[in-house]
Design an enzyme around this catalytic site. Structure first.
Site, PDB file in Angstrom:
ATOM      1  CE  LYS A  77      16.468  33.023  28.566  1.00  0.00           C
ATOM      2  NZ  LYS A  77      16.997  34.385  28.863  1.00  0.00           N
ATOM      3  CB  SER A 152      18.201  34.375  32.581  1.00  0.00           C
ATOM      4  OG  SER A 152      17.932  35.064  31.373  1.00  0.00           O
ATOM      5  CB  SER A 176      19.910  37.239  30.370  1.00  0.00           C
ATOM      6  OG  SER A 176      19.551  37.353  31.718  1.00  0.00           O
TER       7      SER A 176
END
Lengths: 485, 95
Positions: A77, A152, A176
């Site tokens: 990420k 997210s 997330s």
């Protein structure tokens, strides 16, 4: 069978057996990333560096030094700092930022010999539940490209679900990792707060943030967690506690006598009835494997969303004060004075959701309002944590749905922040209490995946992974792939 | 509306955010709704409850005050928008 339909554990066996080299695997996944670029799952792809790492991993194997993760491709990420590589956190304000150091998570997986394919798309500063707040544009859900992958960690989830990477890292502040894992039909693990180092993981809400894994199976997640977790002197909240042999523990998991708490609050109004059915079916499978279902109560669960929307923005408003247009990141042009430099660099560099949260937090912490908002929220946080403490005196694990509905359409919830916030109604409480939690694929509703959420006691990752591993031995939801991938 | 435009302008100044006129009315509405939404916490039964600052019962770890970092100023300043002679440049602060 295509290589990319394999789990990480299968790829690890394939590498060990010499069926393919890491370089071949890496080329295969790089090709898939290029082929499916329309998903917008990646912000940065690193073909040359990845192939170089793959060749080094192959060399290490020839020298007899390979571990289970050596030569396995992965994606990080874009919230994890990577030395010399663009690290944007999905924001314009960091759109030119090349980190001068590696996050601890990056260092550890690199040391295990994993091959970094690239950095994945995400909601700006991890603030969002749909990947739509990214400055790099929304990411698509491979199960239906008109829908969001969740957020997210949306890019990581879409990348793993579409088999553009066998595994990816994520972070989970209010859901997330688990919410996007559920909406894309993969396995997501948020470890106990403090289990995985936050050093080099760009801070959103420091008392809630925790790094974790998006994978194709619990077994895969167990292998990666073993390499990621552990004490780090560079993170003041890192917990100094031995890291269990997760992969070994789950192989020995036995659900006989397991008590599963099922809170009524997880099945109230707002839950899609088809999601409820899928989750109840999954609980039935676990009963068949020897577990007992027990009714438990989490009476303050309904207050978890408002509690979170005081605590998280308050911490964010403080953490994001470091973006000042002076030391790194975006700087506005043609400013008149220092105040103008700060205000315009931040005003132009942050997107609307990030500004909303910074302002909410600034208000909640401002003189005269601190007691009414922040202090009150910290007290309610204690009530929510106590609910879990009581539940864990009666049961070993708490389960329910990960999300109230399957994936929604891109653009459907962007007009009203509160509607978006309520997506995380089932996931936020685990962050407030610092508990480990997973989402495991447990069905399809009109062709879209849904997830079973499991919340365990502090540091009970082995137990959660073991339950998920047994469930995945009895079902094949985690092997389903979106059509066309 | 629980927040006025003037209040939101003040918050934006405290947060060092410039908000354009076009954006402002949307923020006044959103922030008011968010504040109204979190107001429900006020009714929670918190008498005698200790505020929770941290998810685990942990103490802050201390370490010896030793130098552990090497000087990497040049590397760090590669990310800076404007530097000169090892210094970060900002608009003139003192006349």
């Amino acid at each position: 069978m295509d290589i990319h339909a394999s789990t990480l554990s299968e790829l690890s066996a394939g590498l060990a057996a010499g069926e393919y080299s890491s370089e071949e695997l890496t080329r295969h996944y790089l090709g898939r990333i290029e082929q499916h670029a329309d998903l917008n799952a990646f912000i940065t792809v690193l073909p040359e560096q990845a192939l170089e790492s793959a060749r080094a991993a192959d060399q290490r194997r020839r020298e007899g030094e390979a571990g289970p993760l050596t030569g396995i491709p992965l994606a990080h990420k874009d919230i994890f700092c990577t030395r010399g590589i663009l690290t944007t956190c999905g924001s314009k304000i960091l759109s030119n930022f090349k980190s001068p150091y590696d996050a601890t998570v990056v260092q550890r997986l690199d040391a295990a010999g994993m091959v970094l394919l690239g950095k994945t798309n995400m909601d700006e500063f991890a603030m969002g539940s749909s990947n739509e707040t990214s400055w790099y544009g929304p990411c698509q859900n491979p199960w239906d490209e008109s829908r969001v992958p969740g957020g997210s960690s949306g890019g990581s989830a879409a990348a793993v679900a579409a088999r553009l990477a066998p595994v990816a890292t994520g972070t989970d502040t209010g859901g997330s990792i688990r919410q996007p894992a559920a909406l894309t039909g993969i396995t997501g693990l948020k470890p106990t707060y403090g289990r995985v180092s936050r050093f080099g993981m760009i801070a959103f809400a420091s008392s809630l943030d925790q790094g974790g894994i998006l994978a194709l199976s619990a077994e895969d997640a167990a292998h990666v967690l073993g390499a990621m977790a552990g004490f780090d002197a560079n993170d003041s909240t890192s917990v100094d506690r031995p890291v269990p042999d997760y992969a070994g523990d789950i192989a020995a998991a036995d659900l006989g006598g397991l008590r599963i708490g099922v809170p009524g609050e997880f099945f109230e109004e707002g839950l899609d009835p088809d999601v409820a059915t899928a989750v109840r079916d999954a609980l039935g499978v676990l009963e068949g494997l020897g577990a007992t279902l027990v009714d438990v109560e989490l009476p303050h669960l309904g207050l978890s969303v408002p509690t979170y929307y005081v605590v998280a923005p308050a911490e964010a408003s403080s953490n994001l004060s470091r973006f000042d247009g002076v030391r790194y990141g975006y700087r506005a042009e043609g400013v008149s004075d220092l105040l103008d430099l700060y205000r315009r660099s931040r005003g132009e560099g942050f997107g609307a959701e990030v500004k909303r949260r910074i302002m909410t937090g600034t208000y909640a912490l401002s003189a005269g309002y601190y007691d009414a908002y922040y202090l009150q929220a910290q007290k309610v946080r204690q009530l929510i944590t106590d609910d879990f403490r009581k539940a864990f005196t009666k049961v070993d694990v708490v389960m329910g749905p990960t999300t109230p509905t399957p994936a929604f359409g891109i653009g459907d919830k962007t007009d009203d922040p509160i509607t978006m916030y309520l997506n995380d109604i089932y996931t936020i409480a685990a962050n407030l209490a610092g508990l480990p939690a997973m989402s495991v694929p447990c069905g399809l509703v009109e062709g879209l995946p849904v997830g079973l959420q499991m919340v365990g006691g502090h540091f009970e990752e082995s137990q959660l992974l073991g339950i998920a591993h047994r469930y995945q031995g009895a079902t094949d939801w985690h092997r389903r792939m979106p059509e066309g991938y | 509306m629980s927040l006025t435009r003037e209040e939101v302008e003040k918050i934006a100044l405290l947060a060092r955010l410039e908000i354009s006129d076009e954006e402002m009315s949307g923020f006044v509405e959103n922030l008011s709704n968010i504040i109204d939404f979190v107001e429900q916490l006020a009714a929670a039964p918190v008498d005698g409850v200790t505020p929770m600052a941290h998810p685990l019962d942990m103490h802050q770890r201390l370490r010896a005050d030793d130098v552990s970092e090497a000087d990497q100023r040049d590397l760090f300043q590669q990310n800076a928008p404007a530097v000169e002679a090892g210094l970060y440049l900002v608009p003139r602060v003192i006349e």
